[in-house]
Design an enzyme around this catalytic site. Structure first.
Site, short mmCIF file in Angstrom:
data_model
loop_
_atom_site.label_atom_id
_atom_site.label_comp_id
_atom_site.label_asym_id
_atom_site.label_seq_id
_atom_site.Cartn_x
_atom_site.Cartn_y
_atom_site.Cartn_z
N ILE A 140 26.82 25.56 59.39
CA ILE A 140 26.84 24.87 58.11
C ILE A 140 25.52 25.09 57.38
CG2 ILE A 140 27.11 22.63 56.98
CD1 ILE A 140 28.35 21.66 59.69
N CYS A 141 25.61 25.44 56.10
CA CYS A 141 24.42 25.56 55.26
C CYS A 141 24.28 24.24 54.49
CB CYS A 141 24.58 26.74 54.29
SG CYS A 141 23.15 26.98 53.25
N LEU A 142 23.37 23.40 54.97
CA LEU A 142 23.14 22.09 54.39
C LEU A 142 21.67 21.72 54.61
CD1 LEU A 142 24.57 19.57 53.13
CD2 LEU A 142 24.92 18.76 55.46
N ASN B 267 30.00 27.28 52.24
CA ASN B 267 28.80 26.87 52.97
C ASN B 267 29.01 26.76 54.47
OD1 ASN B 267 28.90 24.99 50.20
ND2 ASN B 267 27.09 26.27 50.46
#
Length: 157
Positions: free
Chosen positions: A85-87, A78
């Site tokens: 950041i993939c969040l 992620n």
């Protein structure tokens, strides 16, 4: 003014009531840019590793989420090679779940948690996500090797 007061309060709270493995402070007198350090969570291949992050606070904060990027390279499904950041917490609805009630401590907790609990079903790095899902031992070995190589590169600089 509201933005500045809120940021000061949040940073004071993080200083007075520190969260284990998380530190955050202004890069300069200006509160637009912050630096955070996160220690990789116990029980994960990142355990004990110190990661540096950069936090850019938008003018519209807290109505718009901060932009957080890893400055320390990390091998993770992620987090891409540019530190993005993939969040969900870092994105506005409808793609994300950002709310003005979410603070810096919540975000940094979530990022630290993401290190120990990747979400391979919503990856930035598809190949790493596949490895995480289907060959955990290989993934864990690569993480440790990546961390070791990164440390060695920094020692040479």
């Amino acid at each position: 003014m509201q933005r500045s007061l809120r940021l000061k309060r949040e940073l004071e709270r993080l200083t007075k009531n520190p969260v284990e493995g998380i530190c955050c402070y202004p890069k300069s007198d200006n509160l637009d840019q912050l630096v955070a350090t996160i220690i990789g969570p116990c029980g994960s291949p990142y355990s004990g590793t110190i990661f540096e992050l950069e936090i850019n606070i938008p003018e519209e904060y807290p109505f718009e989420p901060p932009q957080i990027t890893f400055k320390t390279p990390v091998y993770h499904p992620n987090i891409d090679d540019k530190g993005r950041i993939c969040l969900d917490l870092l994105n506005m609805p409808p793609k994300g779940v950002w709310k003005p009630t979410i603070g810096l401590q919540n975000l940094l907790d979530a990022v630290q948690s993401l290190l120990g609990n990747p979400n391979p079903d919503d990856p930035l790095m598809a190949e790493i996500a596949e490895e995480y899902k289907f060959n955990r031992l290989k993934f864990d070995r690569k993480v440790r090797k990546f961390i070791e190589e990164t440390k060695n590169i920094h020692l040479l600089q």
